[in-house]
Design a protein around this motif. Structure first.
Motif, PDB file in Angstrom:
ATOM      1  N   SER A  66       0.835  -1.214   0.000  1.00 42.03           N
ATOM      2  CA  SER A  66       0.000   0.000   0.000  1.00 42.03           C
ATOM      3  C   SER A  66       0.854   1.241   0.000  1.00 42.03           C
ATOM      4  N   ASN A  67       1.959   1.180   0.742  1.00 41.97           N
ATOM      5  CA  ASN A  67       2.832   2.332   0.826  1.00 41.97           C
ATOM      6  C   ASN A  67       3.451   2.648  -0.546  1.00 41.97           C
ATOM      7  N   ASN A 115      11.700  -6.054  -2.019  1.00 42.01           N
ATOM      8  CA  ASN A 115      11.733  -4.832  -2.829  1.00 42.01           C
ATOM      9  C   ASN A 115      11.197  -3.609  -2.092  1.00 42.01           C
ATOM     10  N   ARG A 116      11.150  -3.697  -0.761  1.00 47.05           N
ATOM     11  CA  ARG A 116      10.502  -2.618   0.007  1.00 47.05           C
ATOM     12  C   ARG A 116      11.199  -1.279  -0.132  1.00 47.05           C
ATOM     13  N   THR A 117      12.487  -1.292  -0.485  1.00 43.61           N
ATOM     14  CA  THR A 117      13.182  -0.003  -0.619  1.00 43.61           C
ATOM     15  C   THR A 117      13.407   0.364  -2.088  1.00 43.61           C
ATOM     16  N   GLU A 123      12.539   3.170 -11.267  1.00 45.36           N
ATOM     17  CA  GLU A 123      11.760   2.105 -11.906  1.00 45.36           C
ATOM     18  C   GLU A 123      10.890   2.674 -13.034  1.00 45.36           C
ATOM     19  N   ILE A 124      10.341   3.849 -12.795  1.00 43.65           N
ATOM     20  CA  ILE A 124       9.485   4.466 -13.820  1.00 43.65           C
ATOM     21  C   ILE A 124      10.338   4.946 -14.996  1.00 43.65           C
TER      22      ILE A 124
END
Ligand SMILES: [Zn+2]
Length: 129
Positions: A66-67, A115-117, A123-124
Protein backbone atom coordinates in the motif's frame (compact mmCIF):
# COMPACT_ATOMS: atom_id res chain seq x y z
CA UNK A 1 8.50 -6.14 27.65
CA UNK A 2 5.55 -8.09 26.25
CA UNK A 3 1.95 -7.01 26.71
CA UNK A 4 -1.32 -8.68 25.81
CA UNK A 5 -3.39 -6.38 23.67
CA UNK A 6 -6.98 -6.85 22.59
CA UNK A 7 -6.97 -5.83 18.96
CA UNK A 8 -9.68 -3.99 17.01
CA UNK A 9 -10.78 -7.34 15.55
CA UNK A 10 -11.34 -8.77 19.03
CA UNK A 11 -8.34 -11.14 19.01
CA UNK A 12 -5.75 -10.93 21.73
CA UNK A 13 -2.14 -10.65 20.64
CA UNK A 14 1.18 -10.25 22.44
CA UNK A 15 2.94 -7.01 21.60
CA UNK A 16 6.50 -6.23 22.50
CA UNK A 17 7.22 -2.61 23.40
CA UNK A 18 10.55 -0.96 23.94
CA UNK A 19 11.42 2.55 25.01
CA UNK A 20 10.23 4.91 27.73
CA UNK A 21 7.57 3.66 30.12
CA UNK A 22 5.60 6.89 30.03
CA UNK A 23 4.67 6.36 26.35
CA UNK A 24 3.58 2.77 26.78
CA UNK A 25 -0.03 3.37 27.71
CA UNK A 26 -0.50 5.55 24.66
CA UNK A 27 1.30 3.05 22.42
CA UNK A 28 -0.75 0.17 23.74
CA UNK A 29 -3.89 2.14 22.92
CA UNK A 30 -2.56 2.65 19.38
CA UNK A 31 -1.79 -1.06 19.11
CA UNK A 32 -5.33 -1.87 20.25
CA UNK A 33 -6.70 0.10 17.29
CA UNK A 34 -4.98 -2.26 14.81
CA UNK A 35 -6.19 -5.65 13.68
CA UNK A 36 -4.17 -8.69 14.70
CA UNK A 37 -1.55 -10.14 12.38
CA UNK A 38 -3.74 -13.00 11.19
CA UNK A 39 -6.67 -10.70 10.40
CA UNK A 40 -4.41 -8.20 8.62
CA UNK A 41 -3.02 -11.06 6.54
CA UNK A 42 -6.50 -12.33 5.71
CA UNK A 43 -7.98 -8.99 4.80
CA UNK A 44 -8.32 -8.51 1.08
CA UNK A 45 -7.34 -5.09 -0.20
CA UNK A 46 -10.01 -3.95 -2.68
CA UNK A 47 -8.76 -4.25 -6.24
CA UNK A 48 -5.58 -6.09 -5.26
CA UNK A 49 -4.81 -9.80 -5.13
CA UNK A 50 -4.22 -11.53 -1.80
CA UNK A 51 -0.54 -12.00 -1.03
CA UNK A 52 1.04 -15.37 -0.36
CA UNK A 53 3.35 -16.13 2.54
CA UNK A 54 3.24 -16.60 6.28
CA UNK A 55 0.72 -14.37 8.14
CA UNK A 56 3.60 -12.27 9.43
CA UNK A 57 5.10 -11.80 5.94
CA UNK A 58 1.70 -11.08 4.39
CA UNK A 59 0.75 -8.49 7.00
CA UNK A 60 4.09 -6.70 6.50
CA UNK A 61 4.00 -7.02 2.71
CA UNK A 62 0.45 -5.60 2.62
CA UNK A 63 1.72 -2.47 4.35
CA UNK A 64 4.71 -2.24 2.00
CA UNK A 65 2.50 -2.69 -1.05
CA UNK A 66 0.00 0.00 0.00
CA UNK A 67 2.83 2.33 0.83
CA UNK A 68 4.56 1.84 -2.55
CA UNK A 69 1.32 2.08 -4.53
CA UNK A 70 0.43 5.24 -2.64
CA UNK A 71 3.82 6.77 -3.50
CA UNK A 72 3.41 5.87 -7.18
CA UNK A 73 -0.10 7.34 -7.18
CA UNK A 74 1.05 10.57 -5.58
CA UNK A 75 3.87 10.83 -8.09
CA UNK A 76 1.36 10.46 -10.89
CA UNK A 77 -0.93 13.19 -9.54
CA UNK A 78 2.05 15.43 -8.93
CA UNK A 79 3.14 15.10 -12.57
CA UNK A 80 -0.44 15.70 -13.74
CA UNK A 81 -0.70 18.78 -11.59
CA UNK A 82 2.71 20.27 -12.43
CA UNK A 83 2.91 19.46 -16.12
CA UNK A 84 -0.65 19.07 -17.42
CA UNK A 85 0.26 20.21 -20.93
CA UNK A 86 3.82 18.98 -21.16
CA UNK A 87 4.36 16.77 -24.26
CA UNK A 88 6.07 14.09 -22.12
CA UNK A 89 3.32 13.86 -19.50
CA UNK A 90 1.28 11.31 -21.41
CA UNK A 91 4.37 9.15 -21.98
CA UNK A 92 5.31 9.29 -18.30
CA UNK A 93 1.74 8.54 -17.26
CA UNK A 94 1.74 5.47 -19.51
CA UNK A 95 5.04 4.32 -17.99
CA UNK A 96 3.55 4.74 -14.50
CA UNK A 97 0.45 2.79 -15.46
CA UNK A 98 2.61 0.01 -16.88
CA UNK A 99 4.63 -0.06 -13.68
CA UNK A 100 1.46 -0.28 -11.53
CA UNK A 101 0.12 -3.05 -13.78
CA UNK A 102 3.33 -5.01 -13.14
CA UNK A 103 3.26 -4.31 -9.41
CA UNK A 104 -0.27 -5.59 -8.91
CA UNK A 105 0.69 -8.97 -10.41
CA UNK A 106 3.23 -9.49 -7.61
CA UNK A 107 1.50 -11.77 -5.12
CA UNK A 108 4.49 -13.11 -3.22
CA UNK A 109 4.83 -11.43 0.15
CA UNK A 110 8.57 -12.04 0.10
CA UNK A 111 8.87 -10.22 -3.24
CA UNK A 112 7.39 -7.09 -1.63
CA UNK A 113 9.60 -7.47 1.42
CA UNK A 114 12.72 -7.87 -0.76
CA UNK A 115 11.73 -4.83 -2.83
CA UNK A 116 10.50 -2.62 0.01
CA UNK A 117 13.18 0.00 -0.62
CA UNK A 118 12.81 0.08 -4.40
CA UNK A 119 13.64 3.36 -6.12
CA UNK A 120 10.23 4.20 -7.55
CA UNK A 121 11.33 7.09 -9.75
CA UNK A 122 14.11 5.00 -11.27
CA UNK A 123 11.76 2.11 -11.91
CA UNK A 124 9.48 4.47 -13.82
CA UNK A 125 12.38 6.03 -15.75
CA UNK A 126 13.49 2.53 -16.82
CA UNK A 127 10.07 2.03 -18.36
CA UNK A 128 10.23 5.26 -20.35
CA UNK A 129 12.51 3.88 -23.00
ZN1 LIG B 1 -7.79 -10.69 14.52
Amino acid sequence: MKYEVKRACGHVEKVELFGPHKDREWRLKKEAEKKCLQCRANTAVPGLPMLEGTPKQVAWANDIRSNILRQVESLRSEIDRLFPDHPETEKVTRAIEGFVAELVTKTSASWWIDNRTMAIREEILKRLN
